[in-house]
Design a protein around this motif. Structure first.
Motif, PDB file in Angstrom:
ATOM      1  N   ASP A 192       0.801  -1.228   0.000  1.00 61.73           N
ATOM      2  CA  ASP A 192       0.000   0.000   0.000  1.00 61.73           C
ATOM      3  C   ASP A 192       0.836   1.282   0.000  1.00 61.73           C
ATOM      4  O   ASP A 192       0.313   2.352  -0.327  1.00 61.73           O
ATOM      5  CB  ASP A 192      -0.927   0.039   1.225  1.00 61.73           C
ATOM      6  CG  ASP A 192      -1.966  -1.064   1.209  1.00 61.73           C
ATOM      7  OD1 ASP A 192      -2.158  -1.688   0.141  1.00 61.73           O
ATOM      8  OD2 ASP A 192      -2.581  -1.309   2.271  1.00 61.73           O
ATOM      9  N   PRO A 240       2.992   2.895  -1.872  1.00 62.15           N
ATOM     10  CA  PRO A 240       3.011   3.859  -2.987  1.00 62.15           C
ATOM     11  C   PRO A 240       1.725   4.693  -3.096  1.00 62.15           C
ATOM     12  O   PRO A 240       1.766   5.818  -3.606  1.00 62.15           O
ATOM     13  CB  PRO A 240       3.181   2.982  -4.231  1.00 62.15           C
ATOM     14  CG  PRO A 240       3.770   1.709  -3.734  1.00 62.15           C
ATOM     15  CD  PRO A 240       3.253   1.541  -2.345  1.00 62.15           C
ATOM     16  N   THR A 241       0.617   4.188  -2.606  1.00 63.97           N
ATOM     17  CA  THR A 241      -0.653   4.914  -2.751  1.00 63.97           C
ATOM     18  C   THR A 241      -1.003   5.726  -1.505  1.00 63.97           C
ATOM     19  O   THR A 241      -1.999   6.454  -1.519  1.00 63.97           O
ATOM     20  CB  THR A 241      -1.803   3.918  -3.036  1.00 63.97           C
ATOM     21  OG1 THR A 241      -1.931   3.019  -1.939  1.00 63.97           O
ATOM     22  CG2 THR A 241      -1.554   3.152  -4.323  1.00 63.97           C
ATOM     23  N   SER A 274      -0.586   8.628   1.518  1.00 63.11           N
ATOM     24  CA  SER A 274      -0.017   9.973   1.686  1.00 63.11           C
ATOM     25  C   SER A 274       1.156   9.867   2.658  1.00 63.11           C
ATOM     26  O   SER A 274       1.318   8.877   3.366  1.00 63.11           O
ATOM     27  CB  SER A 274      -1.081  10.923   2.240  1.00 63.11           C
ATOM     28  OG  SER A 274      -1.385  10.575   3.580  1.00 63.11           O
TER      29      SER A 274
END
Length: 172
Positions: free
Chosen positions: A82, A84-85, A87
């Motif tokens: 998760d 890379p996606t 914040s």
């Protein structure tokens, strides 16, 4: 001049030979035995029973620690997938959670291992105390002068470990 005055070392050699003969005669009466503590811990019924007792006593905690480790791996894999996606704030929060989760896992694993080691030492100490009583009984019954428990080398004919294990297995 006499022979002894020309060669004073002959008297010393004769005395030494007489002394060696006396020591050798006494050494024939000296009976030595050897016991392998490691073998007692591996082969005796008492040691095997102690191991089974420990496995039963610590099985639940071991499963809990393994479950925590599994949860940590799953959470870490999910984070990697998760990341890379997420914040920056979400990534930081999840990293802190993983660090906290890892710290908790390491603490529980360390406590488990320390408790297990302590109990194992207690159980093996009881086995060793029983074995030592039996060793003393065998030594007295068979008139041993010395029983050695650790040695670099021992002639197998002096090894009485089997007798001790048999007696330990027969004793309750």
């Amino acid at each position: 001049m006499t022979t002894t005055s020309r060669h004073p070392w002959r008297n010393a050699c004769a005395a030494a030979l007489i002394g060696l003969a006396a020591v050798a005669a006494h050494a024939q009466d000296f009976k030595v035995g050897f016991v392998s503590t490691d073998r007692i811990f591996r082969e005796s019924a008492a040691a095997k029973a102690a191991q089974t007792k420990l496995e039963q006593e610590f099985a639940r905690r071991e499963r809990e620690v393994e479950a925590l480790g599994s949860q940590l791996r799953t959470a870490s894999e999910k984070f990697e997938k998760d990341a890379p996606t997420l914040s920056e704030a979400q990534r930081t929060t999840r990293q802190r959670q993983l660090v906290d989760q890892d710290r908790e896992f390491q603490r529980k694993r360390r406590e488990f291992q320390e408790d297990l080691n302590q109990r194992k030492n207690e159980e093996l100490q009881q086995v060793l105390e029983r074995a030592n009583r039996i060793i003393k009984q065998v030594a007295e019954a068979e008139k041993y002068d010395l029983i050695i428990q650790e040695a670099v080398y021992i002639n197998p004919k002096h090894d009485i470990t089997g007798k001790v294990i048999n007696a330990l297995n027969g004793a309750k």
